[in-house]
Structures are given as C-alpha cells and as structure tokens.
Design a protein around this motif. Sequence first.
Motif, short mmCIF file in Angstrom:
data_model
loop_
_atom_site.label_atom_id
_atom_site.label_comp_id
_atom_site.label_asym_id
_atom_site.label_seq_id
_atom_site.Cartn_x
_atom_site.Cartn_y
_atom_site.Cartn_z
N ARG A 158 -1.17 8.42 -2.44
CA ARG A 158 -2.54 8.88 -1.51
C ARG A 158 -3.20 9.83 -2.14
O ARG A 158 -2.76 10.72 -3.12
N THR A 159 -4.44 9.99 -1.93
CA THR A 159 -5.40 10.79 -2.48
C THR A 159 -5.17 12.08 -1.71
O THR A 159 -5.32 12.25 -0.57
N GLY B 142 -1.34 5.29 5.76
CA GLY B 142 -1.00 5.19 4.37
C GLY B 142 -1.51 3.63 3.77
O GLY B 142 -1.13 3.02 2.68
N TRP C 163 0.75 -1.23 -0.03
CA TRP C 163 0.18 0.02 0.07
C TRP C 163 0.93 1.29 -0.07
O TRP C 163 0.36 2.31 -0.31
N HIS D 132 -6.61 10.33 3.32
CA HIS D 132 -6.19 11.34 2.26
C HIS D 132 -4.83 11.91 2.90
O HIS D 132 -4.41 11.75 4.16
N GLU D 133 -4.02 12.68 2.04
CA GLU D 133 -2.88 13.44 2.41
C GLU D 133 -3.10 14.86 2.14
O GLU D 133 -3.21 15.28 1.12
N ASP E 232 -10.59 7.55 1.46
CA ASP E 232 -10.85 7.80 -0.27
C ASP E 232 -11.44 6.58 -0.58
O ASP E 232 -12.07 5.62 0.17
N ILE F 166 -8.62 4.61 2.37
CA ILE F 166 -7.22 5.07 2.70
C ILE F 166 -7.33 6.39 3.03
O ILE F 166 -7.74 7.44 2.29
#
Length: 144
Positions: free
Chosen positions: A27-28, A88, A22, A130-131, A124, A128
């Motif tokens: 990352r979104t 993550g 992963w 978001h960033e 997302d 996962i």
Amino acid sequence: MNKTLHSLLAGAVLLSVSALSWADVPRTPSPKDAEVYIISPQDGATVDPTFTVQFGLKGMGVAPAGVVHPDTGHHHLLIDVESLPAMGQPLPANDHIIHFGGGQTQTRLTLKPGKHTLQLLMGDQYHIPHEPPVLSKKITVTVK
Ligand SMILES: [Cu+2]
C-alpha cells in the motif's frame, strides 16, 4: 535450454503471477497529517438537483491516476455509500464510487431529490486507498 523445460518454466511463472493478489501489493503510505474534505456543499445543505462539489486536500497533492509521484493521489467521490469498499485493492468504479483519475478537484453532480451522503477518499496510482486511508468526513445534503 530444451523446449519442454522452457515451457514448464513459463507455466510456473504464469502460475505464480496469477497467485498474486492485491493483498501482496504494498500500500502507498499516506503523508502524515494528510486530510481530504468537501469544501462545498456544506454538511446539511439543501442543493439544486445539479450542483457542484468542490474537493479540498491538505498535506498531499493531486496527481492523475497512473502517475507515480510521492505524496499524491486522486479523488474518489463516494455517493450514498454505507459500508466502505475494501481498502487493500483498487476501488471499484460505479454509480456510487466516482473516480477523478484526471486529477480533477471538483465536479458537477446530478442526484435525485431527497437526502444523499457524500464522502471523499483518496486513491494512489492504482486506485488503491493509501495506508492509512485518506478519507473525508461523510456529509449529508438534501437535493430539492
Ligand atoms: Cu481511481
């Protein structure tokens, strides 16, 4: 292509896919100024054993899990979570991390009497975060 070479290549492809983690999935990005918060109950409130939690969101939209749409995500309710899960990778689903992959913006919750903490975290389409993560303030409620 001969058969041996073909199966060798197929094996190599499998190997490289399983070597992916992963950590390699981008990352979104979260929209700038995105903010998630608990509308109710209020921090410090005393509530009935079964109560409604309303999710608030600014600066981004809600979309069901699996739907790819920019600047969206779905809610996760963290109940009595002391240390945050890894950001993550997909969030686990258990009694302490509830997914609202249908795009829900509120829920009815039943908890044991006593103090509990609640916190919201957006995820997302792959669950996962978001960033940077879109994470609410943690609130404390007392269940009657
Ligand atoms: Cu999820």
